[in-house]
Design a protein around this motif. Sequence first.
Motif, PDB file in Angstrom:
ATOM      1  N   ALA A 174      13.232 -18.795   3.626  1.00 37.58           N
ATOM      2  CA  ALA A 174      15.206 -18.819   3.756  1.00 37.58           C
ATOM      3  C   ALA A 174      15.058 -19.215   2.017  1.00 37.58           C
ATOM      4  N   THR A 175      14.607 -19.107   1.045  1.00 36.70           N
ATOM      5  CA  THR A 175      15.012 -18.682   0.224  1.00 36.70           C
ATOM      6  C   THR A 175      14.281 -17.941  -1.524  1.00 36.70           C
ATOM      7  N   THR A 176      13.080 -17.960  -0.811  1.00 35.71           N
ATOM      8  CA  THR A 176      12.148 -17.072  -1.729  1.00 35.71           C
ATOM      9  C   THR A 176      11.670 -15.274  -1.708  1.00 35.71           C
ATOM     10  N   HIS A 177      11.141 -14.724  -2.019  1.00 36.39           N
ATOM     11  CA  HIS A 177      10.633 -13.434  -1.087  1.00 36.39           C
ATOM     12  C   HIS A 177      10.399 -12.956  -2.145  1.00 36.39           C
ATOM     13  N   ILE A 178       8.782 -13.476  -2.147  1.00 36.32           N
ATOM     14  CA  ILE A 178       7.716 -12.167  -3.051  1.00 36.32           C
ATOM     15  C   ILE A 178       6.748 -10.585  -2.723  1.00 36.32           C
ATOM     16  N   GLU A 179       7.105 -10.111  -2.645  1.00 39.48           N
ATOM     17  CA  GLU A 179       6.927  -8.460  -2.130  1.00 39.48           C
ATOM     18  C   GLU A 179       5.772  -8.054  -3.724  1.00 39.48           C
ATOM     19  N   ALA A 180       4.254  -8.617  -3.430  1.00 36.73           N
ATOM     20  CA  ALA A 180       3.346  -8.640  -4.578  1.00 36.73           C
ATOM     21  C   ALA A 180       2.792  -7.173  -4.304  1.00 36.73           C
ATOM     22  N   PHE A 181       3.131  -6.465  -3.521  1.00 30.39           N
ATOM     23  CA  PHE A 181       2.455  -4.927  -3.004  1.00 30.39           C
ATOM     24  C   PHE A 181       3.542  -4.128  -3.732  1.00 30.39           C
ATOM     25  N   LYS A 182       4.513  -4.253  -4.825  1.00 33.76           N
ATOM     26  CA  LYS A 182       5.217  -3.927  -5.034  1.00 33.76           C
ATOM     27  C   LYS A 182       5.353  -3.832  -6.588  1.00 33.76           C
ATOM     28  N   PHE A 183       3.887  -4.906  -6.716  1.00 29.50           N
ATOM     29  CA  PHE A 183       3.391  -4.203  -8.312  1.00 29.50           C
ATOM     30  C   PHE A 183       2.344  -3.391  -8.588  1.00 29.50           C
ATOM     31  N   PHE A 184       2.281  -2.646  -7.455  1.00 30.07           N
ATOM     32  CA  PHE A 184       1.277  -1.664  -8.185  1.00 30.07           C
ATOM     33  C   PHE A 184       1.462  -0.942  -9.335  1.00 30.07           C
ATOM     34  N   PRO A 185       2.700  -0.129  -9.516  1.00 34.61           N
ATOM     35  CA  PRO A 185       2.241   0.219 -11.111  1.00 34.61           C
ATOM     36  C   PRO A 185       1.243  -0.904 -11.931  1.00 34.61           C
ATOM     37  N   GLU A 186       1.204  -1.905 -11.697  1.00 36.68           N
ATOM     38  CA  GLU A 186       0.874  -2.852 -12.665  1.00 36.68           C
ATOM     39  C   GLU A 186      -0.525  -3.303 -12.566  1.00 36.68           C
ATOM     40  N   ILE A 187      -0.801  -2.855 -10.687  1.00 35.00           N
ATOM     41  CA  ILE A 187      -2.715  -2.801 -10.313  1.00 35.00           C
ATOM     42  C   ILE A 187      -2.741  -1.621 -10.640  1.00 35.00           C
ATOM     43  N   ALA A 188      -2.244  -1.071 -10.614  1.00 30.82           N
ATOM     44  CA  ALA A 188      -2.913   0.131 -11.301  1.00 30.82           C
ATOM     45  C   ALA A 188      -3.501   0.211 -12.603  1.00 30.82           C
ATOM     46  N   ASP A 189      -2.606   0.163 -13.672  1.00 31.71           N
ATOM     47  CA  ASP A 189      -3.131   0.270 -15.159  1.00 31.71           C
ATOM     48  C   ASP A 189      -3.775  -1.209 -15.141  1.00 31.71           C
ATOM     49  N   ALA A 190      -4.353  -2.058 -14.188  1.00 29.82           N
ATOM     50  CA  ALA A 190      -4.905  -2.629 -15.003  1.00 29.82           C
ATOM     51  C   ALA A 190      -6.584  -2.670 -14.173  1.00 29.82           C
ATOM     52  N   PHE A 191      -6.263  -1.864 -12.993  1.00 32.39           N
ATOM     53  CA  PHE A 191      -7.952  -1.652 -12.373  1.00 32.39           C
ATOM     54  C   PHE A 191      -7.689   0.289 -12.794  1.00 32.39           C
ATOM     55  N   PRO A 192      -8.114   0.031 -13.072  1.00 31.09           N
ATOM     56  CA  PRO A 192      -7.702   2.063 -13.091  1.00 31.09           C
ATOM     57  C   PRO A 192      -9.283   3.113 -12.041  1.00 31.09           C
ATOM     58  N   ASP A 193     -10.283   2.251 -11.822  1.00 36.73           N
ATOM     59  CA  ASP A 193     -10.643   3.025  -9.977  1.00 36.73           C
ATOM     60  C   ASP A 193      -9.893   2.580  -9.482  1.00 36.73           C
ATOM     61  N   ALA A 194      -8.770   1.415  -8.796  1.00 33.68           N
ATOM     62  CA  ALA A 194      -8.076   0.891  -8.126  1.00 33.68           C
ATOM     63  C   ALA A 194      -7.970   1.901  -6.722  1.00 33.68           C
ATOM     64  N   ARG A 195      -7.405   1.639  -5.583  1.00 37.89           N
ATOM     65  CA  ARG A 195      -7.057   2.793  -4.355  1.00 37.89           C
ATOM     66  C   ARG A 195      -6.229   1.897  -3.777  1.00 37.89           C
ATOM     67  N   PHE A 196      -5.286   3.076  -3.467  1.00 36.24           N
ATOM     68  CA  PHE A 196      -4.054   2.253  -2.322  1.00 36.24           C
ATOM     69  C   PHE A 196      -3.938   2.958  -1.555  1.00 36.24           C
ATOM     70  N   ILE A 197      -2.876   2.154  -0.466  1.00 37.12           N
ATOM     71  CA  ILE A 197      -2.507   2.946   1.073  1.00 37.12           C
ATOM     72  C   ILE A 197      -1.598   2.567   1.174  1.00 37.12           C
ATOM     73  N   LEU A 198      -0.581   3.690   1.118  1.00 38.32           N
ATOM     74  CA  LEU A 198       1.075   3.789   1.575  1.00 38.32           C
ATOM     75  C   LEU A 198       0.826   3.595   2.969  1.00 38.32           C
ATOM     76  N   ASN A 199       0.338   2.570   3.667  1.00 33.42           N
ATOM     77  CA  ASN A 199       0.918   2.491   5.603  1.00 33.42           C
ATOM     78  C   ASN A 199       2.584   2.427   5.458  1.00 33.42           C
ATOM     79  N   THR A 200       2.438   3.476   6.523  1.00 39.17           N
ATOM     80  CA  THR A 200       3.872   3.816   6.691  1.00 39.17           C
ATOM     81  C   THR A 200       4.532   4.322   8.441  1.00 39.17           C
ATOM     82  N   ARG A 201       5.287   4.113   9.095  1.00 37.19           N
ATOM     83  CA  ARG A 201       5.641   4.512   9.949  1.00 37.19           C
ATOM     84  C   ARG A 201       6.819   5.108  10.144  1.00 37.19           C
ATOM     85  N   ASP A 202       7.841   5.325  11.388  1.00 37.20           N
ATOM     86  CA  ASP A 202       8.827   5.825  11.362  1.00 37.20           C
ATOM     87  C   ASP A 202       9.516   4.489  10.951  1.00 37.20           C
ATOM     88  N   ARG A 203      10.732   5.170  10.765  1.00 39.16           N
ATOM     89  CA  ARG A 203      11.718   4.060   9.898  1.00 39.16           C
ATOM     90  C   ARG A 203      12.427   3.016  10.637  1.00 39.16           C
TER      91      ARG A 203
END
Length: 196
Positions: A72-101
Amino acid sequence: MTANRSKIFQIGFNKCGTRTIHHFFARNGLKSLHWEGGKIAKAMLHNRAASRSLIEGYEDFDVFTDMEWLTATTHIEAFKFFPEIADAFPDARFILNTRDRENWIQSRLSHDHRDFVGRWMALTGLTDPDALAAHWREEWDRHHRNVRDFFADAPERLVVFDIEQDSPETLAKGFPELDLNTRFYKHRGKTRNEPA
């Protein structure tokens, strides 16, 4: 981590097949880490603040899904750190899981685990479900735009997977080096009363 295996990070929102994706990779023999009661997100935030590797403590894992924590007081969306993750792990791959909004919003509004909507209301100060839905729409659009813009120059690093429209073959084709067995794909964690 298995030798010469690139790490995989799921960077779409929850209620978009995160558990299904986790189990699919785990059944295919990868070391996959899912949510952990919010511990992944909290660890990534603490590691970030301490200028450590974002995945310190979880280095042995191949796949990371549902990197989020909500109270109720804190929200962490670490998946939004993807630019930093991509920079730190240049071989990493990413999945944008999506659906009808709109289906995603309905799924979230129907999600009754630990008063999910109540925690969101408290966190945002909103008191009307329609206003909360509008807030989520803005977040959804912004995040999808940010992800697509970021990977525009490196499309080979991103697999877009629509859990309502795409078959498991989409995931398998996105990671051909893993020789994923699509028979291990099974829907998990569907919220009651959400659209089929």
